[in-house]
Design a protein around this motif. Structure first.
Motif, mmCIF file in Angstrom:
data_model
loop_
_atom_site.group_PDB
_atom_site.id
_atom_site.type_symbol
_atom_site.label_atom_id
_atom_site.label_comp_id
_atom_site.label_asym_id
_atom_site.label_seq_id
_atom_site.Cartn_x
_atom_site.Cartn_y
_atom_site.Cartn_z
ATOM 1 N N ARG A 1 0.615 -1.125 -0.079
ATOM 2 C CA ARG A 1 -0.462 -0.160 0.341
ATOM 3 C C ARG A 1 1.078 1.208 -0.352
ATOM 4 O O ARG A 1 0.659 2.355 -0.579
ATOM 5 C CB ARG A 1 -0.957 0.537 1.251
ATOM 6 N N VAL A 2 2.354 1.243 0.943
ATOM 7 C CA VAL A 2 2.944 2.039 0.806
ATOM 8 C C VAL A 2 4.103 1.828 -0.294
ATOM 9 O O VAL A 2 4.101 3.948 -0.821
ATOM 10 C CB VAL A 2 4.039 2.114 2.309
ATOM 11 N N GLU B 1 -4.701 10.869 -0.520
ATOM 12 C CA GLU B 1 -5.733 10.933 -1.861
ATOM 13 C C GLU B 1 -7.122 12.161 -2.075
ATOM 14 O O GLU B 1 -7.508 11.748 -2.815
ATOM 15 C CB GLU B 1 -5.638 9.173 -1.647
ATOM 16 N N CYS C 1 -0.209 16.570 -2.687
ATOM 17 C CA CYS C 1 0.807 15.086 -3.220
ATOM 18 C C CYS C 1 2.426 15.835 -3.952
ATOM 19 O O CYS C 1 2.550 14.936 -4.536
ATOM 20 C CB CYS C 1 0.396 14.145 -3.832
ATOM 21 N N ILE D 1 -2.490 8.660 4.238
ATOM 22 C CA ILE D 1 -2.461 8.601 2.740
ATOM 23 C C ILE D 1 -3.881 8.781 2.217
ATOM 24 O O ILE D 1 -3.928 9.021 0.825
ATOM 25 C CB ILE D 1 -2.061 6.517 2.633
ATOM 26 N N PHE E 1 1.268 3.929 -2.928
ATOM 27 C CA PHE E 1 1.316 5.225 -3.284
ATOM 28 C C PHE E 1 2.085 6.123 -3.494
ATOM 29 O O PHE E 1 2.743 7.401 -4.284
ATOM 30 C CB PHE E 1 0.308 5.690 -1.649
ATOM 31 N N SER F 1 1.897 8.652 -6.553
ATOM 32 C CA SER F 1 2.275 10.464 -6.024
ATOM 33 C C SER F 1 3.712 10.914 -6.085
ATOM 34 O O SER F 1 4.606 10.586 -6.705
ATOM 35 C CB SER F 1 2.311 10.374 -4.100
ATOM 36 N N PHE G 1 8.265 11.296 2.642
ATOM 37 C CA PHE G 1 6.507 10.363 2.513
ATOM 38 C C PHE G 1 6.530 9.904 4.652
ATOM 39 O O PHE G 1 6.674 11.045 4.778
ATOM 40 C CB PHE G 1 6.556 9.696 2.377
ATOM 41 N N LEU H 1 -1.797 5.044 7.168
ATOM 42 C CA LEU H 1 -3.079 5.186 6.007
ATOM 43 C C LEU H 1 -3.269 5.985 6.180
ATOM 44 O O LEU H 1 -4.139 6.585 5.678
ATOM 45 C CB LEU H 1 -3.523 3.697 6.917
ATOM 46 N N ALA I 1 4.943 11.797 7.021
ATOM 47 C CA ALA I 1 3.608 10.143 7.714
ATOM 48 C C ALA I 1 3.935 9.827 8.944
ATOM 49 O O ALA I 1 2.910 10.121 9.887
ATOM 50 C CB ALA I 1 3.733 8.846 6.826
#
Length: 75
Positions: A11-12, A62, A68, A58, A15, A19, A26, A55, A30
């Motif tokens: 998932r990371v 999004e 981003c 992210i 992203f 992006s 990031f 999460l 984050a």
């Protein structure tokens, strides 16, 4: 079978690919840790609180794609 850790890492990575964020920026925005992605790639297992934070970050990025950009700071 995919593990939760590998799903989170994927998932990371997805992203990051979608992006303009560099891994260090990031991680800094984050989690406050510029080495977060590097450590994740090396097998680091973050706490559930950190996973939740990442999460949420992210999802926030999004929801507003104009944020981003690596030149913009997260709120």
């Amino acid at each position: 079978m995919s593990t939760i850790s590998s799903q989170f890492r994927e998932r990371v990575e997805a992203f990051l690919a979608a992006s303009e964020f560099k891994p260090t920026e990031f991680g800094r925005q984050a989690t406050g840790d510029p080495t977060f992605v590097l450590n994740l790639r090396r097998g680091r297992s973050p706490t559930l609180a950190t996973v939740d934070k990442v999460l949420a970050f992210i999802a926030e990025m999004e929801a507003d794609p104009s944020r981003c950009s690596p030149n913009r700071k997260a709120a």
